[in-house]
Scaffold this active site. Structure first.
Site, short mmCIF file in Angstrom:
data_model
loop_
_atom_site.label_atom_id
_atom_site.label_comp_id
_atom_site.label_asym_id
_atom_site.label_seq_id
_atom_site.Cartn_x
_atom_site.Cartn_y
_atom_site.Cartn_z
N PHE A 132 -39.23 -23.40 -31.59
CA PHE A 132 -39.32 -24.41 -30.52
C PHE A 132 -40.61 -25.22 -30.60
O PHE A 132 -40.78 -26.18 -29.85
CB PHE A 132 -39.29 -23.71 -29.14
CG PHE A 132 -40.58 -22.97 -28.85
CD1 PHE A 132 -40.84 -21.75 -29.43
CD2 PHE A 132 -41.54 -23.53 -28.02
CE1 PHE A 132 -42.03 -21.08 -29.19
CE2 PHE A 132 -42.74 -22.88 -27.77
CZ PHE A 132 -42.98 -21.64 -28.36
N ILE A 187 -28.12 -26.27 -30.67
CA ILE A 187 -28.92 -26.04 -31.89
C ILE A 187 -28.01 -25.94 -33.12
O ILE A 187 -28.26 -26.56 -34.15
CB ILE A 187 -29.80 -24.78 -31.73
CG1 ILE A 187 -30.82 -25.00 -30.60
CG2 ILE A 187 -30.52 -24.44 -33.04
CD1 ILE A 187 -31.59 -23.78 -30.17
N HIS A 214 -41.43 -16.59 -33.68
CA HIS A 214 -40.76 -17.34 -32.62
C HIS A 214 -41.39 -18.74 -32.46
O HIS A 214 -41.84 -19.10 -31.37
CB HIS A 214 -40.80 -16.57 -31.30
CG HIS A 214 -39.63 -16.87 -30.41
ND1 HIS A 214 -38.92 -15.90 -29.76
CD2 HIS A 214 -39.01 -18.04 -30.11
CE1 HIS A 214 -37.94 -16.46 -29.05
NE2 HIS A 214 -37.98 -17.77 -29.26
N ASP A 273 -36.96 -15.76 -37.21
CA ASP A 273 -37.97 -16.31 -36.31
C ASP A 273 -38.03 -15.48 -35.02
O ASP A 273 -38.82 -15.77 -34.13
CB ASP A 273 -37.60 -17.77 -35.98
CG ASP A 273 -38.68 -18.49 -35.17
OD1 ASP A 273 -39.87 -18.35 -35.53
OD2 ASP A 273 -38.34 -19.16 -34.17
N ARG A 305 -31.98 -14.94 -31.34
CA ARG A 305 -32.59 -13.82 -30.62
C ARG A 305 -32.52 -12.60 -31.53
O ARG A 305 -31.50 -12.37 -32.20
CB ARG A 305 -31.86 -13.52 -29.31
CG ARG A 305 -32.17 -14.46 -28.15
CD ARG A 305 -33.60 -14.35 -27.64
NE ARG A 305 -33.87 -15.27 -26.55
CZ ARG A 305 -34.40 -16.50 -26.69
NH1 ARG A 305 -34.72 -16.95 -27.88
NH2 ARG A 305 -34.62 -17.26 -25.63
N THR A 322 -32.69 -17.61 -36.02
CA THR A 322 -33.70 -18.27 -35.18
C THR A 322 -33.29 -18.16 -33.71
O THR A 322 -33.81 -18.88 -32.87
CB THR A 322 -33.83 -19.77 -35.54
OG1 THR A 322 -32.52 -20.36 -35.45
CG2 THR A 322 -34.40 -19.99 -36.92
N GLU A 344 -39.84 -7.98 -30.58
CA GLU A 344 -40.91 -8.97 -30.72
C GLU A 344 -41.87 -9.03 -29.54
O GLU A 344 -43.01 -9.45 -29.67
CB GLU A 344 -40.33 -10.38 -30.97
CG GLU A 344 -39.61 -10.99 -29.78
CD GLU A 344 -39.15 -12.42 -30.05
OE1 GLU A 344 -38.49 -12.64 -31.07
OE2 GLU A 344 -39.45 -13.30 -29.22
P1 NAD Z 1 -26.06 -23.35 -26.49
O1 NAD Z 1 -25.69 -22.65 -25.22
O2 NAD Z 1 -26.05 -24.84 -26.52
O3 NAD Z 1 -25.06 -22.85 -27.66
C1 NAD Z 1 -24.69 -21.53 -27.83
C2 NAD Z 1 -23.32 -21.52 -28.51
O4 NAD Z 1 -23.00 -20.16 -28.78
C3 NAD Z 1 -22.21 -22.11 -27.64
O5 NAD Z 1 -21.48 -23.08 -28.37
C4 NAD Z 1 -21.35 -20.89 -27.29
O6 NAD Z 1 -19.97 -21.21 -27.16
C5 NAD Z 1 -21.61 -19.99 -28.49
N1 NAD Z 1 -21.33 -18.60 -28.21
C6 NAD Z 1 -21.61 -17.89 -27.09
N2 NAD Z 1 -21.15 -16.63 -27.20
C7 NAD Z 1 -20.56 -16.55 -28.42
C8 NAD Z 1 -19.89 -15.51 -29.12
N3 NAD Z 1 -19.72 -14.31 -28.57
N4 NAD Z 1 -19.40 -15.78 -30.35
C9 NAD Z 1 -19.55 -17.01 -30.90
N5 NAD Z 1 -20.16 -18.04 -30.29
C10 NAD Z 1 -20.66 -17.81 -29.07
O7 NAD Z 1 -27.44 -22.76 -26.92
P2 NAD Z 1 -28.51 -23.42 -27.92
O8 NAD Z 1 -29.40 -24.36 -27.17
O9 NAD Z 1 -27.81 -23.91 -29.13
O10 NAD Z 1 -29.41 -22.16 -28.26
C11 NAD Z 1 -28.87 -21.05 -28.95
C12 NAD Z 1 -29.86 -19.91 -28.87
O11 NAD Z 1 -31.03 -20.24 -29.63
C13 NAD Z 1 -30.42 -19.64 -27.46
O12 NAD Z 1 -29.56 -18.82 -26.71
C14 NAD Z 1 -31.72 -18.95 -27.76
O13 NAD Z 1 -31.48 -17.56 -27.82
C15 NAD Z 1 -32.10 -19.46 -29.15
N6 NAD Z 1 -33.32 -20.28 -29.15
C16 NAD Z 1 -34.34 -19.96 -30.00
C17 NAD Z 1 -35.49 -20.72 -30.02
C18 NAD Z 1 -36.63 -20.44 -30.97
O14 NAD Z 1 -37.75 -20.93 -30.74
N7 NAD Z 1 -36.41 -19.70 -32.04
C19 NAD Z 1 -35.61 -21.82 -29.16
C20 NAD Z 1 -34.55 -22.13 -28.33
C21 NAD Z 1 -33.40 -21.36 -28.31
#
Ligand code: NAD
Length: 330
Positions: free
Chosen positions: A298, A155, A295, A258, A234, A232, A263
């Site tokens: 997605f 994302i 939320h 979001d 958590r 957006t 929540e």
């Molecule tokens: P992803 O696993 O592809 O990317 C997460 C990134 O965070 C990775 O590059 C990882 O190295 C980095 N990361 C992990 N721990 C870290 C830290 N301590 N410090 C810095 N960077 C760190 O995940 P994604 O698909 O990009 O999704 C990210 C988050 O978005 C999900 O975990 C979820 O919580 C959230 N999400 C929200 C919605 C929504 O509807 N709002 C939908 C999908 C996902």
């Protein structure tokens, strides 16, 4: 093979029924969230399908196992609501949908920035009341501004690319930097530098022990005066009370969320006839420079199609081959 779904909405049923025409599983949909009180509703299911606000702790997993459930299929990317150690102890395999449409969430983060900045939500209401004044709608050019992206996975990466398209300088912080992004001109810096230099900070890391309350009183004190904060990812990434304090002082100039720490008691429901007991969200909603969405990052056709297809494919792959590339390793 029977799959019991928790926390379903009408749109989940539409997309999963459509996708299931090629899988032919026996699907049972429950509206209720999964927790210790509702786990007893599982009847003869091999698989439980859960969502972001289901509480899948050790007790729930033990009871699921007693009912013969072997697979927990998350129809989301995050798995912070699952006790993975307890899943392993109870021999329940956990699969998820790691990437359904990173663009959906990245674009929603951009929508939040645009709304907070150009105040289109206010303009919409004003014009309907024949108020054509511009006073109070002043925004800023995004072009040339510095945007800080915390977490550049699926994302965050999509978000970086949109912000580059706007002509922004993009700073990023991630424990695993992405070389493709560096090539495209994104600059990896320390979290401190990112917070000190960015006009907009957008959070895209998962919720882990390391990222919980990543935005707190001390990190907020590093942020630029009047910076915009977007979450957006958590709710737990933000110490909401510290953010409210910073909104009051003006240190945070605008907030778009979001997701919200509490929540699960609010989102995905119509509570319009209910007295909200959560004073923190009530305070947040009272600020003119705060935008809360429930939320919905997605929530696009493409993402729901992908979520349904991948969830059912994960279950088929794991049950027929014993392996699945989307299994969450504990
Ligand atoms: P992803 O696993 O592809 O990317 C997460 C990134 O965070 C990775 O590059 C990882 O190295 C980095 N990361 C992990 N721990 C870290 C830290 N301590 N410090 C810095 N960077 C760190 O995940 P994604 O698909 O990009 O999704 C990210 C988050 O978005 C999900 O975990 C979820 O919580 C959230 N999400 C929200 C919605 C929504 O509807 N709002 C939908 C999908 C996902």
């Amino acid at each position: 093979m029977k799959i019991t779904f928790f926390s379903t909405q009408p749109y989940d049923r539409r997309f999963f029924n459509h996708s299931n025409s090629t899988f032919s599983f026996d699907l049972e949909y429950l509206d209720t969230a999964l927790n210790e009180q509702t786990v007893g509703l599982i009847r003869n299911a091999d698989v439980v399908c859960a969502f972001v606000n289901d509480s899948i702790n050790a007790d729930v997993l033990r009871l699921m196992r007693e009912k013969g459930v072997r697979i927990l299929a998350l129809r989301c990317a995050g798995f912070n609501n699952v006790d993975l150690k307890a899943a392993r102890e109870n021999d329940i395999r956990v699969v998820r949908v790691p990437a359904y449409s990173p663009h959906a969430v990245a674009e929603h983060a951009v929508a939040m920035i645009m709304t907070l900045n150009r105040k289109t939500h206010k303009a919409y209401n004003r014009i309907r009341e024949q108020n054509f004044s511009l006073e109070g709608l002043l925004g800023f050019d995004l072009y040339g501004k510095t945007i800080g992206v915390v977490g550049t996975g699926n994302i965050g990466k999509a978000f970086c690319s949109i912000m580059k398209g706007f002509g922004c300088r993009v700073l990023a912080y991630d424990i695993r930097p992405d070389s493709e992004l560096t090539t495209s001109g994104v600059e990896y810096v320390s979290l401190e530098t990112l917070l000190r230099q960015s006009e907009v900070v957008s959070l895209h890391t998962p919720l882990t022990n390391d990222t919980r309350h990543l935005v707190n009183e001390s990190s907020i004190s590093l942020m630029k005066e009047g910076a915009m904060l977007i979450n957006t990812s958590r709710g737990g990434l933000i110490d909401t009370k510290a953010v409210i304090k910073a909104l009051k002082s003006g240190r945070i100039g605008a907030l778009g969320i979001d997701v919200y720490e509490q929540e699960e008691k609010l989102f995905f429901r119509d509570l319009s006839e209910t007295i909200i007991e959560d004073d923190v969200i009530a305070r947040l909603m009272s600020f003119p420079n705060v935008l809360v969405t429930a939320h919905q990052g997605f929530f696009t056709r493409e993402a729901l199609t992908q979520i349904a297809n991948t969830t059912l494919a994960n279950i088929r792959e794991l049950s027929f081959t014993g392996k699945c590339g989307n299994e969450v390793q504990s």
